[in-house]
Design an enzyme around this catalytic site. Structure first.
Site, PDB file in Angstrom:
ATOM      1  N   LYS A 117      37.786 -84.878 -26.718  1.00  0.00           N
ATOM      2  CA  LYS A 117      36.412 -85.374 -26.763  1.00  0.00           C
ATOM      3  C   LYS A 117      35.721 -84.647 -27.911  1.00  0.00           C
ATOM      4  O   LYS A 117      35.310 -83.508 -27.792  1.00  0.00           O
ATOM      5  CB  LYS A 117      35.672 -85.077 -25.452  1.00  0.00           C
ATOM      6  N   GLU A 166      36.374 -70.574 -26.689  1.00  0.00           N
ATOM      7  CA  GLU A 166      35.970 -69.742 -27.843  1.00  0.00           C
ATOM      8  C   GLU A 166      34.520 -70.085 -28.140  1.00  0.00           C
ATOM      9  O   GLU A 166      34.185 -71.244 -28.368  1.00  0.00           O
ATOM     10  CB  GLU A 166      36.884 -70.023 -29.040  1.00  0.00           C
ATOM     11  N   CYS A 189      30.692 -69.826 -36.632  1.00  0.00           N
ATOM     12  CA  CYS A 189      30.661 -68.871 -35.529  1.00  0.00           C
ATOM     13  C   CYS A 189      30.840 -67.459 -36.062  1.00  0.00           C
ATOM     14  O   CYS A 189      30.366 -66.489 -35.494  1.00  0.00           O
ATOM     15  CB  CYS A 189      31.764 -69.209 -34.541  1.00  0.00           C
ATOM     16  N   GLU A 210      22.072 -66.119 -30.644  1.00  0.00           N
ATOM     17  CA  GLU A 210      22.692 -66.875 -31.739  1.00  0.00           C
ATOM     18  C   GLU A 210      21.735 -67.970 -32.218  1.00  0.00           C
ATOM     19  O   GLU A 210      21.308 -68.816 -31.436  1.00  0.00           O
ATOM     20  CB  GLU A 210      24.010 -67.512 -31.277  1.00  0.00           C
TER      21      GLU A 210
HETATM   22  P1  NAP Z   1      28.347 -77.168 -28.154  1.00  0.00           P
HETATM   23  O1  NAP Z   1      27.004 -77.774 -28.095  1.00  0.00           O
HETATM   24  O2  NAP Z   1      28.722 -76.185 -27.112  1.00  0.00           O
HETATM   25  O3  NAP Z   1      29.385 -78.399 -28.148  1.00  0.00           O
HETATM   26  C1  NAP Z   1      30.777 -78.190 -28.255  1.00  0.00           C
HETATM   27  C2  NAP Z   1      31.496 -79.362 -27.646  1.00  0.00           C
HETATM   28  O4  NAP Z   1      31.231 -79.402 -26.241  1.00  0.00           O
HETATM   29  C3  NAP Z   1      31.037 -80.711 -28.193  1.00  0.00           C
HETATM   30  O5  NAP Z   1      32.127 -81.566 -28.290  1.00  0.00           O
HETATM   31  C4  NAP Z   1      30.084 -81.187 -27.115  1.00  0.00           C
HETATM   32  O6  NAP Z   1      29.916 -82.589 -27.079  1.00  0.00           O
HETATM   33  C5  NAP Z   1      30.804 -80.706 -25.881  1.00  0.00           C
HETATM   34  N1  NAP Z   1      29.971 -80.654 -24.674  1.00  0.00           N
HETATM   35  C6  NAP Z   1      28.627 -80.581 -24.568  1.00  0.00           C
HETATM   36  N2  NAP Z   1      28.272 -80.551 -23.273  1.00  0.00           N
HETATM   37  C7  NAP Z   1      29.397 -80.614 -22.537  1.00  0.00           C
HETATM   38  C8  NAP Z   1      29.679 -80.617 -21.144  1.00  0.00           C
HETATM   39  N3  NAP Z   1      28.736 -80.523 -20.224  1.00  0.00           N
HETATM   40  N4  NAP Z   1      30.978 -80.687 -20.783  1.00  0.00           N
HETATM   41  C9  NAP Z   1      31.974 -80.753 -21.682  1.00  0.00           C
HETATM   42  N5  NAP Z   1      31.759 -80.769 -23.009  1.00  0.00           N
HETATM   43  C10 NAP Z   1      30.496 -80.678 -23.439  1.00  0.00           C
HETATM   44  O7  NAP Z   1      28.602 -76.465 -29.569  1.00  0.00           O
HETATM   45  P2  NAP Z   1      28.371 -77.049 -31.023  1.00  0.00           P
HETATM   46  O8  NAP Z   1      26.914 -77.122 -31.304  1.00  0.00           O
HETATM   47  O9  NAP Z   1      29.183 -78.252 -31.210  1.00  0.00           O
HETATM   48  O10 NAP Z   1      29.040 -75.900 -31.918  1.00  0.00           O
HETATM   49  C11 NAP Z   1      28.373 -74.734 -32.279  1.00  0.00           C
HETATM   50  C12 NAP Z   1      28.775 -73.583 -31.387  1.00  0.00           C
HETATM   51  O11 NAP Z   1      30.185 -73.395 -31.441  1.00  0.00           O
HETATM   52  C13 NAP Z   1      28.190 -72.259 -31.852  1.00  0.00           C
HETATM   53  O12 NAP Z   1      27.789 -71.535 -30.724  1.00  0.00           O
HETATM   54  C14 NAP Z   1      29.355 -71.582 -32.542  1.00  0.00           C
HETATM   55  O13 NAP Z   1      29.261 -70.179 -32.603  1.00  0.00           O
HETATM   56  C15 NAP Z   1      30.490 -72.032 -31.692  1.00  0.00           C
HETATM   57  N6  NAP Z   1      31.779 -71.936 -32.387  1.00  0.00           N
HETATM   58  C16 NAP Z   1      32.677 -70.990 -31.984  1.00  0.00           C
HETATM   59  C17 NAP Z   1      33.885 -70.851 -32.637  1.00  0.00           C
HETATM   60  C18 NAP Z   1      34.886 -69.799 -32.227  1.00  0.00           C
HETATM   61  O14 NAP Z   1      36.034 -69.887 -32.671  1.00  0.00           O
HETATM   62  N7  NAP Z   1      34.522 -68.830 -31.420  1.00  0.00           N
HETATM   63  C19 NAP Z   1      34.186 -71.694 -33.706  1.00  0.00           C
HETATM   64  C20 NAP Z   1      33.246 -72.661 -34.092  1.00  0.00           C
HETATM   65  C21 NAP Z   1      32.051 -72.780 -33.416  1.00  0.00           C
HETATM   66  P3  NAP Z   1      28.585 -83.277 -27.606  1.00  0.00           P
HETATM   67  O15 NAP Z   1      28.571 -83.062 -29.076  1.00  0.00           O
HETATM   68  O16 NAP Z   1      28.744 -84.692 -27.222  1.00  0.00           O
HETATM   69  O17 NAP Z   1      27.434 -82.599 -26.919  1.00  0.00           O
END
Ligand code: NAP
Length: 516
Positions: free
Chosen positions: A206, A287, A321, A416
């Site tokens: 997804k 992660e 991140c 963050e």
């Molecule tokens: P996010 O809002 O947490 O979304 C990540 C994924 O989760 C998206 O595909 C999102 O889909 C999905 N999602 C949202 N709500 C969900 C639910 N209730 N159940 C299951 N899936 C759900 O994060 P983002 O804005 O895409 O990415 C930024 C974040 O990722 C930052 O916090 C960054 O630090 C972190 N990050 C971490 C790493 C690492 O390796 N540690 C690497 C890259 C990024 P939708 O888009 O449809 O909401």
């Protein structure tokens, strides 16, 4: 199959005219493909969901990049079923054959790298080099996972026993739900899904609703490489509407998530709840975010340290991140470092990713609002010394922003922000700097700039983060070289791109036979 040793894919040098021309041609080609419809990919079928949603160009918010179909829990069911069916045969395909498909995919992507990079420029606002690095990382993940599948297929040797022969082999788990973020729209989905697939699992992915077209780039490459239908299923739609159905599905065996702390915690909790009919405890890796610090002491090479801090803080607008969001400077050179850092930040030009500006847009309206609200908080918590305003209203632009004299416990030093905002913090001593660096709930990356070997040794022991860099920027982890993952609320530290990663997607089985 004897493969050459893994080597990182080189980055494109855009100072070369041929590379610039290739990128411009790819941007033009993808420009003509914008606005296409993206169906759900379930087994052999291309299905419509219930309604659609659009992915926009953050550099030019009136431009529709793609129209994606919205899955509902019904399509989640269908996708899990397709993946489960495909697992029956894919799990029995020898590792060498699985690896061969991934290597072919790497080769196809290598030949189409400008095209793939161009999709990132349009869909998530990466400039050329950032997009190119993301594609190179995706190629690396395919190459690396292929080699790891072959290595793990050899099993482990066990202690000999006089009456028995025992062997340990690694088996795939089953259906893996892969949920990536938008910020590395090819590298992260590929990192998680290619590893799952290499290990013999099947995937329901997804993708992020901000990057559905990039997920389709990945699916297209794998299909062209000959991946059988059902091994990778792609269902787009809001995580808030279909996420729970996928994570809670009793026939999903593992969840691999990368994204925010809030969603990661939710998914980790849900995955632990055994559902009626579920015959296993789900494995979950998550992660998550970071609040990464770079420390500069009085002995550091200032030119090098400041250049690295600028790249770490503002590369891809701080939306990594691994990005630096706290710059901790020792008392002795605080003013000098701050002044030089601010001068460099003010020089950064902001503009559309397509025109290859060093700083582009943030991902969407909600991110823009969130970052601007943190800038308001910052105005109360620190001294605004650069930026602080939105940029051109055609896209989601925010000026690179610096707050000085920030208290280590301030919100902008703890939470963050995920945008081009850096808090500069003053430390009394090197030990104090480490204490500040460690005083958040996160622990993803960190960097120290110093010429004092004793201090570097201290940092090596006491700086608590998953990826620590000494005299080097804190972004830009390379597959194989810097296996990546964080401590504490930065996640499960699964170390993607490293020798332990594939193990998360496998279960060991021991078979012992008694000699007659
Ligand atoms: P996010 O809002 O947490 O979304 C990540 C994924 O989760 C998206 O595909 C999102 O889909 C999905 N999602 C949202 N709500 C969900 C639910 N209730 N159940 C299951 N899936 C759900 O994060 P983002 O804005 O895409 O990415 C930024 C974040 O990722 C930052 O916090 C960054 O630090 C972190 N990050 C971490 C790493 C690492 O390796 N540690 C690497 C890259 C990024 P939708 O888009 O449809 O909401």
């Amino acid at each position: 199959m004897a493969l050459p040793e893994f080597r990182n894919e080189p980055f494109t040098d855009f100072s070369q005219e041929t590379s610039r021309a290739a990128m411009l041609a790819a941007l033009e080609q993808v420009g003509r493909e914008l606005g296409k419809e993206l169906p759900l990919i379930i087994g052999e079928k291309r299905l419509q969901g219930q309604g659609t949603f659009v992915s926009l160009n953050p550099s030019r918010k009136s431009e529709v990049v793609a129209i994606a179909h919205k899955a509902t829990p019904r399509e989640v069911d269908l996708a899990v079923e397709a993946a489960q069916q495909a697992f029956q045969s894919w799990s029995r395909v020898p590792a060498e054959e699985r690896a061969a498909i991934l290597l072919r995919a790497a080769d196809i992507l290598r030949r189409r790298r400008f095209w793939a990079a161009a999709w990132q420029v349009y869909e998530v606002g990466k400039n050329w080099s950032e997009a190119d690095a993301d594609v190179a990382e995706a190629i690396d993940h395919l190459e690396y996972a292929a080699r790891e599948a072959i290595r793990y297929a050899r099993g482990q040797s066990l202690t000999p026993h006089p009456q028995e022969h025992s062997e340990l082999v690694y088996l795939p788990l089953g259906v893996v739900a892969v949920i990536p973020p938008w910020n590395f729209p090819l590298a992260i989905p590929v990192g998680m899904a290619a590893s799952a697939i290499a290990a013999g699992n099947t995937v329901v992915m997804k993708p992020s609703s901000d990057a559905p077209a990039n997920a389709h780039v990945f699916a297209e490459i794998l299909e062209a490489a000959g991946l059988p239908p059902g091994v990778l299923n792609v269902i787009t739609g809001p995580g808030s509407e279909i996420g729970d159905a996928l994570v809670l599905h009793p026939r999903v065996r593992m969840v691999a998530f990368t994204g925010s702390k809030e969603i990661g915690i939710r998914i980790y909790g849900l995955a632990a709840q055994v559902q009626p009919g579920q015959r296993w405890l789900k494995r979950a890796i998550a992660e998550m975010g970071g609040k990464n610090a770079v420390i500069i002491d009085e002995t550091a090479d200032l030119e090098e340290a400041i250049s690295a801090a600028v790249v770490s803080g503002y590369g891809f607008q701080g939306q990594k991140c691994s990005a630096m969001s706290r710059l901790i400077v020792l008392d002795g050179r605080y003013h000098e470092v701050l002044e030089a850092f601010v001068a460099r930040v003010r020089d950064l030009k902001v503009g559309p990713a397509k025109d290859n500006f060093p700083v582009g847009p943030v991902i969407n309206e909600a991110a823009m609002r969130k970052i601007l609200s943190y800038i308001d908080v910052g105005k109360r918590e620190g001294r605004l010394v650069a930026g602080g305003e939105p940029g051109d209203a055609e896209g989601f632009f925010i000026q690179p922003t610096v707050f000085a004299d920030v208290d280590p416990q301030a919100r902008i030093a703890q939470e963050e922000i995920f945008g081009p905002v850096v808090a500069v913090i003053r430390a009394r001593s090197f030990e104090h700097a480490l204490e500040i660096a460690n005083a958040t709930e996160y622990g993803l990356t960190g960097a120290v700039f110093s010429r004092d070997p004793a201090r570097l040794a201290l940092a090596r022991r006491e700086f608590m983060c998953g990826n620590l860099y000494l005299n080097r920027k804190c972004t830009g982890a390379l597959v194989g070289v810097h296996p990546f993952g964080g401590f504490n609320m930065s996640g499960t530290d699964a170390k993607v791109g490293g020798p332990d990663y594939l193990l998360f997607f496998l279960q060991p089985k021991v078979v012992s036979i008694k000699y007659r």
